[in-house]
Enzyme design. Structure first.
Site, PDB file in Angstrom:
ATOM      1  N   ALA A   1       0.807  -1.223   0.000  1.00  0.00           N
ATOM      2  CA  ALA A   1       0.000   0.000   0.000  1.00  0.00           C
ATOM      3  C   ALA A   1       0.840   1.273   0.000  1.00  0.00           C
ATOM      4  O   ALA A   1       0.311   2.358  -0.246  1.00  0.00           O
ATOM      5  CB  ALA A   1      -0.933  -0.003   1.205  1.00  0.00           C
TER       6      ALA A   1
ATOM      7  N   SER B   1       4.523   0.965  -1.096  1.00  0.00           N
ATOM      8  CA  SER B   1       5.644   0.762  -2.009  1.00  0.00           C
ATOM      9  C   SER B   1       5.491  -0.566  -2.726  1.00  0.00           C
ATOM     10  O   SER B   1       4.723  -1.442  -2.300  1.00  0.00           O
ATOM     11  CB  SER B   1       6.978   0.799  -1.256  1.00  0.00           C
ATOM     12  OG  SER B   1       7.076  -0.296  -0.362  1.00  0.00           O
ATOM     13  N   GLY B   2       6.232  -0.710  -3.809  1.00  0.00           N
ATOM     14  CA  GLY B   2       6.224  -1.954  -4.564  1.00  0.00           C
ATOM     15  C   GLY B   2       7.638  -2.406  -4.831  1.00  0.00           C
ATOM     16  O   GLY B   2       8.594  -1.623  -4.777  1.00  0.00           O
ATOM     17  N   ARG B   3       7.767  -3.706  -5.137  1.00  0.00           N
ATOM     18  CA  ARG B   3       9.086  -4.266  -5.398  1.00  0.00           C
ATOM     19  C   ARG B   3       8.985  -5.347  -6.460  1.00  0.00           C
ATOM     20  O   ARG B   3       7.948  -6.000  -6.589  1.00  0.00           O
ATOM     21  CB  ARG B   3       9.672  -4.882  -4.120  1.00  0.00           C
ATOM     22  CG  ARG B   3       9.841  -3.903  -2.978  1.00  0.00           C
ATOM     23  CD  ARG B   3      10.012  -4.612  -1.668  1.00  0.00           C
ATOM     24  NE  ARG B   3       8.886  -5.480  -1.370  1.00  0.00           N
ATOM     25  CZ  ARG B   3       8.892  -6.420  -0.424  1.00  0.00           C
ATOM     26  NH1 ARG B   3       9.979  -6.596   0.300  1.00  0.00           N
ATOM     27  NH2 ARG B   3       7.832  -7.165  -0.211  1.00  0.00           N
TER      28      ARG B   3
ATOM     29  N   ASP C   1      -1.663 -10.216  -0.588  1.00  0.00           N
ATOM     30  CA  ASP C   1      -0.313 -10.250  -0.028  1.00  0.00           C
ATOM     31  C   ASP C   1      -0.242 -11.006   1.298  1.00  0.00           C
ATOM     32  O   ASP C   1       0.755 -11.674   1.587  1.00  0.00           O
ATOM     33  CB  ASP C   1       0.275  -8.846   0.108  1.00  0.00           C
ATOM     34  CG  ASP C   1      -0.624  -7.844   0.805  1.00  0.00           C
ATOM     35  OD1 ASP C   1      -1.647  -8.233   1.413  1.00  0.00           O
ATOM     36  OD2 ASP C   1      -0.309  -6.633   0.744  1.00  0.00           O
TER      37      ASP C   1
ATOM     38  N   ASN D   1      -8.224  -8.011  11.181  1.00  0.00           N
ATOM     39  CA  ASN D   1      -7.471  -6.872  10.663  1.00  0.00           C
ATOM     40  C   ASN D   1      -7.286  -5.857  11.782  1.00  0.00           C
ATOM     41  O   ASN D   1      -8.264  -5.285  12.282  1.00  0.00           O
ATOM     42  CB  ASN D   1      -8.230  -6.216   9.511  1.00  0.00           C
ATOM     43  CG  ASN D   1      -8.193  -7.033   8.242  1.00  0.00           C
ATOM     44  OD1 ASN D   1      -7.401  -6.786   7.352  1.00  0.00           O
ATOM     45  ND2 ASN D   1      -9.066  -8.034   8.157  1.00  0.00           N
TER      46      ASN D   1
ATOM     47  N   GLY E   1       7.480  -6.167   7.558  1.00  0.00           N
ATOM     48  CA  GLY E   1       8.280  -5.055   8.049  1.00  0.00           C
ATOM     49  C   GLY E   1       8.243  -4.897   9.551  1.00  0.00           C
ATOM     50  O   GLY E   1       9.231  -4.473  10.174  1.00  0.00           O
TER      51      GLY E   1
END
Length: 472
Positions: free
Chosen positions: A15, A17-19, A236, A295, A405
């Site tokens: 949400a 960043s992307g990789r 994810d 959540n 993370g």
């Protein structure tokens, strides 16, 4: 397991960043290399908050161009859940709305007017979250919805642009509210009752199945062969749970990033009143497993707090802030991180202070105290949710795994162990990408076996850090 080994590519979109990550996998090998990392910043325009999906796709292509320089068996895509793009005649009808956009409120009202949450839970098994896809559909402009031929969740939209195939992967479909928990198939009756055109819901595909190959045009633009695109746990969290190195049936997991997804793995959905009243959700997992989880707001509150201070001109280093937070003497306020006021962007310290005033609690004052209050509140929410997930799912939780993370946040891991009274095993950080990679690798024959076998490979190659309750 196979010993040959090989390479796959994970596109992992979060949400913020992307990789694009290359994975080298074999019987005793699970190595990753990040070839691209890019920001994922939403854009606010006159009609609301949107994702810059075209910019995001451009960054994905740049990453794949680098990753596909070498021989690659397949590509897999995962992302956050619930948001979607509408397609008509192969064209995108506007940038997808962000799940934090305020429009979802009217969608909830429209759906619950005929289908209250209790009735919905019996069908889809989902915790009430105001941004679930069925509420977003209800808030959608009807004229736009009538134009659309397909509604594709974010990873399915990326897959569509890569392969030309419009399919919906099952783990992410389970977050929409339009998949029946008992059958795992689209709930056509519910869609019809809510006025959602049936053709928007594309055929389902399971993790490990081949979506297709890169189109000739995409392959040419990348200077690469027509590489296979494999469906993975495209939600994810589903991919992350694949890579939780759980060695026994007494574990809870927390996939911790912007959100904290706290739960246990079970064989079938738990559709009891107790599960609904405790705000648990039943989401699809890889190999037909069920992710019984809650959540929790997650590190969003801390990151938005830091961004707010930075916007005011303060230089904030997260490591220094957390070190100062760890040194705060005495107790700090523990607030409800799942209060709706903390969902949208904004002034988090002011909202924390308002919550404390309403509940007769002394509000934290300094930046270190605010950060410590956030960490303590998250740790308490995580501990409570983990034990409650175990109680509802029939799992005797004796260890909690934190992946993502949040596993790097030593203070959060330590305080979660303290408040839960059980050990916390932290890592791997890249669990989502690893789960994506492992499902592809198994489909390509690079490894074999059950989820337990895949998790054993994770445990052997990515040893977690252990936090004992009460240890310093």
């Amino acid at each position: 397991m196979s010993t040959a080994g090989g390479t796959v590519v994970a596109v992992d979109l979060g949400a913020t960043s992307g990789r694009v990550i290359v994975g080298n996998v074999g019987s005793d090998t699970l190595e990753t290399s990040t070839v691209a990392r890019f920001a994922n910043d939403p854009v606010r325009v006159s009609d609301g908050l949107h994702w810059n999906i075209l910019g995001l796709y451009g960054s994905v292509l740049d990453g794949l161009r680098e990753a596909l320089r070498d021989d690659v068996a397949s590509i897999g895509v995962d992302s956050w859940a619930v948001d979607y793009g509408l397609i008509a005649r192969s064209r995108l009808l506007g940038e997808p709305f962000h799940y934090r956009d305020e429009r979802t409120t009217r969608g909830v009202e429209a759906v619950h007017a005929s289908h209250p949450h209790e009735a919905l839970f019996a069908r889809n098994g989902l915790q009430f979250l105001p941004f679930n896809t069925l509420y977003q559909f209800a808030a959608e402009d009807r004229s736009v919805l009538r134009l659309a031929e397909h509604a594709l969740l974010i990873p399915d939209l990326i897959g569509y642009w890569l392969t030309g195939q419009a399919r919906t992967e099952r783990t992410n479909a389970s977050t929409t509210g339009l998949l029946r928990a008992d059958t795992g198939e689209w709930d056509a009756d519910l869609a019809a009752a809510l006025g959602i055109p049936q053709h928007l819901l594309t055929p389902l595909i399971s993790p490990g199945e081949t979506l297709g190959s890169l189109t000739a045009e995409v392959a040419a633009s990348l200077g690469a062969p027509r590489t296979a695109v494999t469906a993975v746990g495209s939600h994810d969290t589903a991919s992350a749970v694949v890579a939780v190195p759980m060695a026994s049936g007494d574990a809870a997991y927390i996939s911790c990033g912007t959100w904290g997804l706290v739960g246990v793995e079970v064989d079938r959905p738990v559709l009891t009143d107790a599960a609904r009243e405790a705000k648990f959700t039943n989401e699809g997992g890889v190999d037909g497993r069920t992710r019984l989880l809650r959540n929790v707001m997650g590190l969003w509150i801390l990151s938005e707090t830091v961004r707010g201070w930075q916007r005011e001109g303060h230089e904030i280093e997260l490591a220094d802030l957390l070190a100062a937070a760890a040194d705060v003497p005495g107790p700090v306020a523990v607030f409800d991180v799942d209060d709706a006021r903390f969902l949208p962007p904004g002034d988090m310290p002011a909202r924390i202070a308002a919550w404390c005033e309403e509940h007769g609690v002394a509000a934290p004052q300094s930046r270190a105290e605010i950060a410590r209050s956030i960490i303590e509140s998250l740790a308490q929410a995580f501990a409570d949710a983990a034990h409650e997930a175990g109680r509802i799912g029939g799992v005797d939780v004796r260890v909690i795994h934190i992946v993502g993370g949040g596993s790097l946040n030593e203070l959060l891991c330590r305080r979660t162990a303290d408040r839960a009274g059980v050990p916390v095993l932290a890592g791997p950080v890249e669990a989502t990408a690893l789960g994506n990679i492992l499902v592809q690798a198994r489909a390509a024959g690079l490894v074999s076996g059950s989820l337990e076998a895949l998790r054993d490979l994770v445990a052997r190659t990515h040893e977690p850090r252990r936090y004992e309750p009460g240890a310093r």
